[in-house]
Design a protein around this motif. Structure first.
Motif, PDB file in Angstrom:
ATOM      1  N   SER A 231      -5.576 -28.363  -3.722  1.00 48.07           N
ATOM      2  CA  SER A 231      -4.345 -28.519  -4.293  1.00 48.07           C
ATOM      3  C   SER A 231      -2.835 -27.874  -3.484  1.00 48.07           C
ATOM      4  CB  SER A 231      -4.123 -28.248  -5.588  1.00 48.07           C
ATOM      5  OG  SER A 231      -3.967 -26.821  -5.709  1.00 48.07           O
ATOM      6  N   ASN A 232      -3.373 -26.931  -2.620  1.00 49.56           N
ATOM      7  CA  ASN A 232      -2.512 -26.085  -1.898  1.00 49.56           C
ATOM      8  C   ASN A 232      -2.288 -26.647  -0.511  1.00 49.56           C
ATOM      9  OD1 ASN A 232      -1.462 -24.801  -4.140  1.00 49.56           O
ATOM     10  ND2 ASN A 232      -2.886 -23.063  -3.601  1.00 49.56           N
ATOM     11  N   GLY A 233      -3.197 -27.620  -0.223  1.00 47.83           N
ATOM     12  CA  GLY A 233      -2.956 -28.226   1.226  1.00 47.83           C
ATOM     13  C   GLY A 233      -3.976 -27.325   2.149  1.00 47.83           C
ATOM     14  N   ASN A 234      -4.680 -26.320   1.586  1.00 44.71           N
ATOM     15  CA  ASN A 234      -5.376 -25.534   2.449  1.00 44.71           C
ATOM     16  C   ASN A 234      -6.775 -26.063   2.929  1.00 44.71           C
ATOM     17  OD1 ASN A 234      -3.162 -23.670   3.011  1.00 44.71           O
ATOM     18  ND2 ASN A 234      -4.027 -22.342   1.071  1.00 44.71           N
ATOM     19  N   GLY A 235      -7.306 -27.063   1.752  1.00 43.35           N
ATOM     20  CA  GLY A 235      -8.589 -27.492   1.657  1.00 43.35           C
ATOM     21  C   GLY A 235      -8.724 -28.468   2.774  1.00 43.35           C
ATOM     22  N   ARG A 236      -9.726 -28.891   3.309  1.00 47.80           N
ATOM     23  CA  ARG A 236      -9.872 -30.244   4.123  1.00 47.80           C
ATOM     24  C   ARG A 236     -10.872 -31.521   3.360  1.00 47.80           C
ATOM     25  NH1 ARG A 236      -7.114 -27.176   6.371  1.00 47.80           N
ATOM     26  NH2 ARG A 236      -6.711 -26.902   8.691  1.00 47.80           N
ATOM     27  N   ALA A 237     -11.177 -30.972   2.321  1.00 51.12           N
ATOM     28  CA  ALA A 237     -12.024 -31.948   1.572  1.00 51.12           C
ATOM     29  C   ALA A 237     -11.845 -31.768   0.055  1.00 51.12           C
ATOM     30  CB  ALA A 237     -13.462 -31.838   1.746  1.00 51.12           C
ATOM     31  N   GLY A 238     -10.467 -32.210  -0.524  1.00 53.47           N
ATOM     32  CA  GLY A 238     -10.221 -32.070  -1.895  1.00 53.47           C
ATOM     33  C   GLY A 238     -10.674 -33.063  -2.764  1.00 53.47           C
ATOM     34  N   LEU A 266     -18.046 -25.712   3.745  1.00 56.43           N
ATOM     35  CA  LEU A 266     -17.329 -26.479   4.925  1.00 56.43           C
ATOM     36  C   LEU A 266     -15.864 -26.048   4.990  1.00 56.43           C
ATOM     37  CD1 LEU A 266     -17.140 -28.517   7.194  1.00 56.43           C
ATOM     38  CD2 LEU A 266     -16.727 -30.432   5.411  1.00 56.43           C
ATOM     39  N   SER A 267     -14.925 -25.765   3.899  1.00 55.20           N
ATOM     40  CA  SER A 267     -13.711 -25.428   3.827  1.00 55.20           C
ATOM     41  C   SER A 267     -13.681 -23.890   4.312  1.00 55.20           C
ATOM     42  CB  SER A 267     -13.283 -25.609   2.426  1.00 55.20           C
ATOM     43  OG  SER A 267     -11.844 -24.791   2.307  1.00 55.20           O
ATOM     44  N   ASN A 268     -14.795 -22.955   3.975  1.00 55.25           N
ATOM     45  CA  ASN A 268     -14.798 -21.618   4.530  1.00 55.25           C
ATOM     46  C   ASN A 268     -14.862 -21.449   5.874  1.00 55.25           C
ATOM     47  OD1 ASN A 268     -13.964 -20.788   1.745  1.00 55.25           O
ATOM     48  ND2 ASN A 268     -16.296 -20.366   1.296  1.00 55.25           N
ATOM     49  N   LEU A 269     -15.670 -22.375   6.336  1.00 52.89           N
ATOM     50  CA  LEU A 269     -16.117 -22.377   7.721  1.00 52.89           C
ATOM     51  C   LEU A 269     -14.651 -22.820   8.628  1.00 52.89           C
ATOM     52  CD1 LEU A 269     -19.914 -23.818   7.986  1.00 52.89           C
ATOM     53  CD2 LEU A 269     -18.904 -21.539   8.351  1.00 52.89           C
ATOM     54  N   GLN A 270     -14.179 -24.065   7.909  1.00 46.77           N
ATOM     55  CA  GLN A 270     -12.818 -24.499   8.783  1.00 46.77           C
ATOM     56  C   GLN A 270     -11.775 -23.289   8.690  1.00 46.77           C
ATOM     57  OE1 GLN A 270     -12.692 -27.704  10.000  1.00 46.77           O
ATOM     58  NE2 GLN A 270     -10.922 -26.683  10.920  1.00 46.77           N
ATOM     59  N   GLN A 271     -11.503 -22.610   7.519  1.00 52.79           N
ATOM     60  CA  GLN A 271     -10.760 -21.498   7.284  1.00 52.79           C
ATOM     61  C   GLN A 271     -10.843 -20.461   8.548  1.00 52.79           C
ATOM     62  OE1 GLN A 271     -10.134 -20.234   3.505  1.00 52.79           O
ATOM     63  NE2 GLN A 271      -9.543 -22.372   2.776  1.00 52.79           N
ATOM     64  N   GLU A 272     -12.144 -20.201   8.656  1.00 50.73           N
ATOM     65  CA  GLU A 272     -12.633 -19.101   9.655  1.00 50.73           C
ATOM     66  C   GLU A 272     -12.318 -19.531  11.157  1.00 50.73           C
ATOM     67  OE1 GLU A 272     -13.250 -16.295   8.727  1.00 50.73           O
ATOM     68  OE2 GLU A 272     -13.888 -15.632  10.707  1.00 50.73           O
ATOM     69  N   SER A 273     -12.519 -20.934  11.200  1.00 52.62           N
ATOM     70  CA  SER A 273     -12.467 -21.487  12.557  1.00 52.62           C
ATOM     71  C   SER A 273     -10.815 -21.364  12.809  1.00 52.62           C
ATOM     72  CB  SER A 273     -12.818 -22.928  12.672  1.00 52.62           C
ATOM     73  OG  SER A 273     -12.567 -23.482  13.924  1.00 52.62           O
TER      74      SER A 273
END
Length: 283
Positions: A231-238, A266-273
């Protein structure tokens, strides 16, 4: 002499015409000999005149004593007035053979469908009207009555009870079928909803065995975090944050939890990347 010969020829002609007419109506393909005892009591002025046993496939009534089974002597009766025939079940049917003055059962005239000389095996209405034990028949304007006596199973009240039972069974069968159709429709609607809730994804139960063991706890622990980040826009798959899990079946709920667990990972991996890329950019 000429007049005598003419009258003689005329009487012969009338006799032949009458016999041919009655012969045309004699064959009845559906008539069967009754297996139970039927008889008719002939009553005049309240007194029993005689009793007639009905043992043939059909019995005829009329004024032509030499051409019918049971003569009716009244002048209002036709030569071939009426007929009683039995079907394969042993039931008696009364038919008016096109008489001039009609036939009555229990003081009611026979309907048009039960009158006439034609036969039609495919339409039971042409057989006449059903007779029941205790029915009273009258021919023409004669005051003489004919009382029908038959087996107990052919009593009118018994027949009505059987018809009522058949109607009740038919109604119960229809109600059961309607309930079955309603349940099937309800199940189909539920299935359609569940398929729609799974986004059309068919996941095998054996897929990702290690993930399946931990998906439930992982989804429960991370679902709120995932929704928050989405909802904050940080996730890639909401996708899926508005799904009410309580509306899903047990099977689809597990599938949902697997999907959410994978998307959280997947969201965690994307944030780490993203963090790694940011560090490399700074360096």
């Amino acid at each position: 002499l000429l007049i005598t010969l003419s009258l003689w020829y005329l009487s012969i002609l009338l006799t032949l015409v009458s016999q041919f007419s009655m012969a045309d109506n004699a064959p009845i393909s559906w008539a069967c000999r009754p297996t139970k005892e039927w008889f008719v009591e002939e009553i005049k002025s309240g007194m029993l005149v005689t009793k007639h046993t009905l043992s043939s496939p059909y019995v005829t009534f009329g004024r032509a004593a030499d051409a019918v089974d049971i003569p009716t002597s009244h002048e209002s009766c036709s030569r071939l007035h009426a007929r009683i025939a039995f079907d394969e079940s042993g039931r008696a049917w009364l038919k008016d053979m096109g008489s001039s003055h009609g036939t009555k059962v229990n003081k009611k005239s026979l309907p048009t469908q039960a009158c006439g000389k034609g036969e039609c095996d495919k339409q039971t209405t042409t057989r006449g009207v059903m007779l029941f034990h205790g029915d009273i028949i009258q021919f023409g304007a004669s005051t003489r009555i004919y009382c029908i006596n038959g087996p107990p199973q052919f009593d009118r009240d018994v027949w009505k009870a059987e018809q009522a039972e058949k109607k009740a069974k038919a109604a119960a069968s229809k109600a059961a079928e309607d309930a079955r159709v309603a349940n099937a429709t309800s199940s189909d609607s539920k299935h359609e909803y569940e398929v729609a809730a799974s986004w059309g994804i068919d996941m095998d139960d054996h897929q990702d065995g290690n993930l399946e063991k931990t998906s439930t706890s992982l989804a429960n622990n991370s679902l709120s975090s995932f929704r928050s980040s989405s909802s904050n826009g940080n996730g890639r798959a909401g996708i899926g944050q508005d799904i009410d899990i309580s509306l899903l079946s047990e099977k689809n709920r597990k599938k949902y939890e697997k999907i959410m667990a994978k998307r959280y990972k997947l969201s965690n991996l994307q944030q780490e990347s993203d963090r790694i890329s940011a560090k490399e950019g700074i360096g």
